[in-house]
Design an enzyme around this catalytic site. Structure first.
Site, PDB file in Angstrom:
ATOM      1  NE  ARG A 156      47.637  44.591  38.084  1.00 31.74           N
ATOM      2  CZ  ARG A 156      48.145  44.487  39.558  1.00 31.74           C
ATOM      3  NH1 ARG A 156      47.784  45.679  40.031  1.00 31.74           N
ATOM      4  NH2 ARG A 156      48.974  43.622  39.546  1.00 31.74           N
ATOM      5  CG  HIS A 185      50.681  49.555  38.204  1.00 28.46           C
ATOM      6  ND1 HIS A 185      51.011  49.006  39.471  1.00 28.46           N
ATOM      7  CD2 HIS A 185      49.666  49.484  37.774  1.00 28.46           C
ATOM      8  CE1 HIS A 185      49.635  49.061  40.021  1.00 28.46           C
ATOM      9  NE2 HIS A 185      48.910  49.085  39.104  1.00 28.46           N
ATOM     10  CB  CYS A 288      55.157  50.686  44.234  1.00 22.27           C
ATOM     11  SG  CYS A 288      55.403  50.075  42.654  1.00 22.27           S
TER      12      CYS A 288
END
Length: 298
Positions: A156, A185, A288
């Site tokens: 990302r 991530h 998250c």
């Protein structure tokens, strides 16, 4: 994902001795998953053909919210926007230190419209906004460990964003490369266990991490910098065990990460289990859904 987890022994037995942990008051930004669904796929967890239950997602999210409140933490909310089902994953909405909010610039067009929503929220709530030039997904790929920013790339956030975040906050940035697409991530492969280093906190902030999520160079960096880190098993990583939030004493984790739970108890942390299995269908877990707000006007 159904494999039986086994705890990976730490390299330093002495370091595993339970320590009295001190809880730190935290302030988080969250977003109710009122519009949660999986209508596209931008990570291996997302399968649009698999039904999702928005009501269940909201119920599980509420349990996380209630857990933070019960622990004494402060929660801010950003309004969910229709058509942006991933806004619930607020960790990707920015990176905040000392009242400065470095805004996101999402890689995929499906999430692009989230960026102005988060940036506007920061500006309206007393944060100094640093507009991004480079592609980055906020605290999904930037983790503050003491005075150091650990920065992830590979899927990302770009490497150029590591330079940019270092310039915004004038802090050391350590780049780490993720190699397993399931852990796209940094916050899916590393958990910061100690949010405060120095006066009022621990002498040296520690982490837990999944070694196999990183390339060999990054593994070597982590071994050198964090010799007493908890190294989590592949089985616990595969249930998003590391996508967790810690206040220095209580570590909120997936109930399926049983090996990690045992490792935390050995170190004197208190694991708190919250099930976000429905939100995992979108590729997100506890961390998250949790953006740390450090500093600011409140």
């Amino acid at each position: 994902m159904s494999a039986t987890p086994t705890a990976t022994p730490t390299s330093n037995v002495a370091s595993a001795t339970a320590t009295e942990r001190v809880q730190q008051h935290r302030r988080y930004l969250m977003c109710r998953p009122s519009h949660f669904t999986v209508s596209y796929s931008i990570n291996p967890w997302m399968e649009p053909s698999r039904p999702t239950d928005t009501d269940l997602a909201v119920k599980q999210w509420q349990a996380l919210y209630d857990t933070y409140v019960a622990l004494g933490h402060e929660i801010e909310l950003i309004d969910p926007l229709e058509g942006l089902p991933d806004m619930v994953y607020t960790a990707n909405g920015g990176f905040v230190i000392d009242g400065i909010a470095y805004g996101p610039k999402f890689r995929f067009r499906e999430r692009a419209a989230e960026a102005p929503a988060f940036i506007d929220w920061f500006a309206a709530n007393g944060f100094e906004v640093a507009e991004p030039v480079e592609v980055n997904e906020g605290e999904g790929d930037f983790l503050l460990v003491g005075d150091t920013i650990l920065a992830g790339t590979g899927f990302r956030s770009t490497g150029d964003s590591h330079r940019e975040v270092g310039e915004v906050f004038s802090r050391e940035v350590v780049s780490l490369t993720l190699t397993d697409p399931r852990f796209y991530h940094l916050d899916t492969a590393i958990s910061v266990l100690d949010p405060v280093e120095g006066p009022g906190g621990v002498e040296k902030a520690n982490i837990a991490y999944l070694p196999t999520a990183f390339d060999e160079k990054s593994q070597a960096i982590l071994r050198e910098r964090y010799p007493d880190a908890i190294r989590v098993s592949d089985a616990d990583g595969a249930v998003f065990g590391l996508n967790s939030a810690s206040d220095g004493k209580n570590v909120i984790i997936s109930p399926r990460a049983v090996g990690f739970e045992a490792q935390l108890r050995e170190r004197g942390y208190t694991p708190v289990m919250v099930d976000l299995s429905e939100l995992l269908l979108g590729g997100g877990g506890i961390k998250c859904c949790t953006l740390e707000l450090r500093g600011g006007s409140r």
